[in-house]
Design an enzyme around this catalytic site. Structure first.
Site, PDB file in Angstrom:
ATOM      1  N   ASN A   1       0.894  -1.181   0.577  1.00 24.44           N
ATOM      2  CA  ASN A   1      -0.166  -0.312  -0.261  1.00 24.44           C
ATOM      3  C   ASN A   1       0.788   0.847   0.524  1.00 24.44           C
ATOM      4  O   ASN A   1       1.439   1.631   0.818  1.00 24.44           O
ATOM      5  CB  ASN A   1      -1.014   0.300   1.212  1.00 24.44           C
TER       6      ASN A   1
ATOM      7  N   ARG B   1      -2.457  -1.774  -3.560  1.00 25.68           N
ATOM      8  CA  ARG B   1      -3.411  -1.121  -3.953  1.00 25.68           C
ATOM      9  C   ARG B   1      -3.578   0.094  -4.768  1.00 25.68           C
ATOM     10  O   ARG B   1      -2.243   0.734  -4.320  1.00 25.68           O
ATOM     11  CB  ARG B   1      -3.942  -0.857  -1.986  1.00 25.68           C
TER      12      ARG B   1
ATOM     13  N   HIS C   1     -12.722   2.823  -0.274  1.00 25.50           N
ATOM     14  CA  HIS C   1     -12.654   1.815   0.652  1.00 25.50           C
ATOM     15  C   HIS C   1     -13.210   0.208   0.568  1.00 25.50           C
ATOM     16  O   HIS C   1     -13.860  -0.042   1.018  1.00 25.50           O
ATOM     17  CB  HIS C   1     -13.451   2.041   1.893  1.00 25.50           C
TER      18      HIS C   1
ATOM     19  N   ASN D   1     -11.106   7.325  10.189  1.00 24.87           N
ATOM     20  CA  ASN D   1     -10.287   8.613   9.984  1.00 24.87           C
ATOM     21  C   ASN D   1     -11.079   9.025   8.260  1.00 24.87           C
ATOM     22  O   ASN D   1     -11.703  10.245   9.313  1.00 24.87           O
ATOM     23  CB  ASN D   1      -8.228   8.769   9.768  1.00 24.87           C
ATOM     24  N   GLY D   2     -10.960   7.796   7.586  1.00 20.95           N
ATOM     25  CA  GLY D   2     -11.745   8.626   6.689  1.00 20.95           C
ATOM     26  C   GLY D   2     -13.240   7.454   6.714  1.00 20.95           C
ATOM     27  O   GLY D   2     -12.618   6.597   7.391  1.00 20.95           O
TER      28      GLY D   2
ATOM     29  N   ARG E   1     -12.140  15.790   7.086  1.00 17.67           N
ATOM     30  CA  ARG E   1     -12.666  16.179   5.923  1.00 17.67           C
ATOM     31  C   ARG E   1     -14.342  16.254   6.298  1.00 17.67           C
ATOM     32  O   ARG E   1     -15.566  15.437   7.514  1.00 17.67           O
ATOM     33  CB  ARG E   1     -12.912  14.721   5.184  1.00 17.67           C
TER      34      ARG E   1
ATOM     35  N   ARG F   1     -11.449   9.357  20.330  1.00 15.87           N
ATOM     36  CA  ARG F   1     -11.219   8.767  22.208  1.00 15.87           C
ATOM     37  C   ARG F   1     -11.282   9.376  22.837  1.00 15.87           C
ATOM     38  O   ARG F   1     -12.128  10.107  24.236  1.00 15.87           O
ATOM     39  CB  ARG F   1     -10.280   7.971  21.809  1.00 15.87           C
TER      40      ARG F   1
ATOM     41  N   GLU G   1      -8.380  -5.182   5.311  1.00 17.53           N
ATOM     42  CA  GLU G   1      -8.042  -5.044   3.948  1.00 17.53           C
ATOM     43  C   GLU G   1      -6.839  -5.761   3.430  1.00 17.53           C
ATOM     44  O   GLU G   1      -7.100  -6.442   1.817  1.00 17.53           O
ATOM     45  CB  GLU G   1      -8.198  -3.336   3.443  1.00 17.53           C
TER      46      GLU G   1
HETATM   47  P1  AMP Z   1      -8.799   3.903  10.985  1.00 17.78           P
HETATM   48  O1  AMP Z   1      -8.067   4.885  10.600  1.00 17.78           O
HETATM   49  O2  AMP Z   1      -9.201   3.226  10.376  1.00 17.78           O
HETATM   50  O3  AMP Z   1      -7.251   3.349  11.839  1.00 17.78           O
HETATM   51  O4  AMP Z   1      -9.339   4.245  12.446  1.00 17.78           O
HETATM   52  C1  AMP Z   1      -9.006   5.131  13.617  1.00 17.78           C
HETATM   53  C2  AMP Z   1      -9.253   5.858  13.868  1.00 17.78           C
HETATM   54  O5  AMP Z   1     -10.138   4.804  14.866  1.00 17.78           O
HETATM   55  C3  AMP Z   1      -8.841   7.312  14.928  1.00 17.78           C
HETATM   56  O6  AMP Z   1      -9.691   8.477  15.018  1.00 17.78           O
HETATM   57  C4  AMP Z   1      -9.663   7.217  16.336  1.00 17.78           C
HETATM   58  O7  AMP Z   1     -10.410   8.331  16.647  1.00 17.78           O
HETATM   59  C5  AMP Z   1     -10.398   5.689  16.480  1.00 17.78           C
HETATM   60  N1  AMP Z   1     -10.545   4.632  17.523  1.00 17.78           N
HETATM   61  C6  AMP Z   1      -9.523   3.400  17.503  1.00 17.78           C
HETATM   62  N2  AMP Z   1      -9.857   3.400  18.996  1.00 17.78           N
HETATM   63  C7  AMP Z   1     -10.800   4.249  19.060  1.00 17.78           C
HETATM   64  C8  AMP Z   1     -11.207   3.516  20.340  1.00 17.78           C
HETATM   65  N3  AMP Z   1     -11.437   2.175  21.323  1.00 17.78           N
HETATM   66  N4  AMP Z   1     -12.487   4.264  21.235  1.00 17.78           N
HETATM   67  C9  AMP Z   1     -12.840   5.094  19.783  1.00 17.78           C
HETATM   68  N5  AMP Z   1     -12.255   5.041  18.840  1.00 17.78           N
HETATM   69  C10 AMP Z   1     -11.232   4.536  18.649  1.00 17.78           C
END
Ligand code: AMP
Length: 398
Positions: free
Chosen positions: A7, A91, A180, A211-212, A241, A286, A385
């Site tokens: 990736n 990817r 996605h 995040n996305g 975003r 969080r 993924e």
């Molecule tokens: P990703 O882009 O899939 O890696 O997701 C990242 C996002 O997941 C971060 O911005 C966090 O806000 C959220 N996240 C990760 N762990 C937790 C948790 N235990 N509780 C709430 N949100 C979480």
């Protein structure tokens, strides 16, 4: 067969080596700051120690060379030679209308991906650099491109067209593509397995909340709508975003703040979403949850607005499919954020949904979090993924 999953971003490169039979990860890692001072390789072999090596990586070829060296290293490597890597899965962010499925990479395919570059100017060129570097170093190894947009290519015209002059579609292919896709496909398939139902018989909504963030509607095994559009800016409120806004806001703010369109686009991509809505508090859910629990306005406003938008999309997609059998949550927040999941599900009483608090508190497994008598099933399915890319790659090279 060992599959190397790559990736590639503009200055970073994530990789995993996956054994396609056991579907276990033999090693994974990340090259950061490629082409920038202070570049480093983070490498974790399965069962071994994670190491970080700061070493110059002037370009992606140098980065991939280091990855291949680490994988074949006498002490910390997981294969004896590069011959043990059967194929590489890449990817690729944007496949436009040209790619409705993963494909073996050839010179013609590379040219077709290049033609999609203007639809994803930040991502596709970086993906292509990764492909070129791998082809240079492993000229005999088959490579497969797996597109973020491919799964959504089954959307009907009424879902992918915008209310714009049709000539912009004809001239520039301005339409909804969605992203996605690898995650939406993996999670919806997995949901059917967990529910022990036929994938082609189900109406599934997947909420990929990271995040996305994006939502998709999958009816009878085909994606029929998704919230991201021409670019990943549309749809849900994300980390930074904006998601859906009135397009006239762009002109309004440009005048008020004396900014260019490029400046405003930067605001919409990098300074908006839950970060902007919380008045700069955080893009991390969080922190926002903590703020909500403390009774602070910023956390309450942000999580309520975020959850409401997700619930609205679930309602829209339930209408689009004339019903829904299963709603799935995935990605960082979707998998871990039980509090936000509950907030979203509070809107879904009209579907007969009730959440089992104990199941909703569990983590890291495929699980049904709705009660046994819940009309529509709600599931948490950790996305994978890389495994999905490895599976697509094996299927094409076999
Ligand atoms: P990703 O882009 O899939 O890696 O997701 C990242 C996002 O997941 C971060 O911005 C966090 O806000 C959220 N996240 C990760 N762990 C937790 C948790 N235990 N509780 C709430 N949100 C979480």
């Amino acid at each position: 067969m060992n599959i190397l999953v790559i990736n590639c971003g503009s200055s970073s490169l994530k990789f995993q080596l996956i054994d396609s039979e056991s579907e276990q990860v033999s090693a994974k890692g990340l090259c950061e700051r490629i082409g920038i001072e202070g570049s480093q390789l983070v490498y974790s072999p399965a069962g071994g120690e994670k190491t970080t090596t700061v070493t110059p990586m002037p370009d992606h070829t140098a980065a991939i060379k280091l990855v291949l060296q680490a994988l074949t290293d006498e002490k910390t490597g997981v294969v004896k030679s590069l011959d043990e890597i059967g194929a590489v899965g890449h990817r690729i962010v944007h496949g436009g209308e040209k790619f409705a499925a993963s494909t073996l990479i050839t010179d013609e395919v590379i040219q077709a991906i290049e033609e999609c570059n203007e639809l994803a100017p930040l991502h596709n060129p970086a993906n292509l650099i990764g492909i070129a570097a791998c082809r240079e170093l492993m000229p005999e190894t088959p490579m497969v491109g797996v597109f973020d947009t491919a799964f959504h290519q089954t959307m009907p015209e009424e879902a992918y067209m915008y209310g714009l002059p049709y000539e912009y579609y004809k001239k520039y292919k301005v339409r909804r593509y969605g992203f996605h896709g690898t995650s939406h496909s993996y999670v919806s398939h997995r949901a059917a397995e967990v529910l022990n139902r036929n994938y082609e018989d189900l109406k599934i909504i997947v909420c990929h909340l990271g995040n996305g963030a994006s939502v998709s509607a999958v009816k009878n095994g085909k994606c029929v709508d998704t919230s991201m559009g021409l670019t990943p800016l549309e749809g849900l409120i994300m980390g930074t975003r904006s998601g859906d806004i009135d397009p006239a806001i762009i002109e309004f703010l440009a005048h008020k703040e004396n900014k260019s369109i490029d400046d405003i686009m930067k605001v919409l991509n990098k300074e908006s979403g839950v970060l902007g809505l919380s008045d700069g508090l955080s893009s991390d859910f969080r922190d926002l949850e903590e703020s909500y629990r403390k009774g602070e306005e910023a956390g309450i406003r942000t999580l309520k607005t975020f959850s409401y938008r997700v619930a609205k999309y679930i309602g829209a997609y339930t209408a689009a499919m004339n019903g829904v059998d299963a709603i799935c949550f995935t990605a960082g927040l979707g998998e871990n954020g039980s509090f936000v999941r509950s907030m979203i599900c509070e809107y879904l009483g009209y579907l007969g949904i009730a959440i089992d608090a104990e199941a909703n508190g569990k983590r890291g497994e495929d699980i049904v979090i709705s009660t046994a008598d819940s009309g529509t099933k709600v599931l948490v399915i950790p996305t994978n993924e890389e495994l999905a890319i490895a599976r697509e790659t094996v299927a094409l090279v076999k």
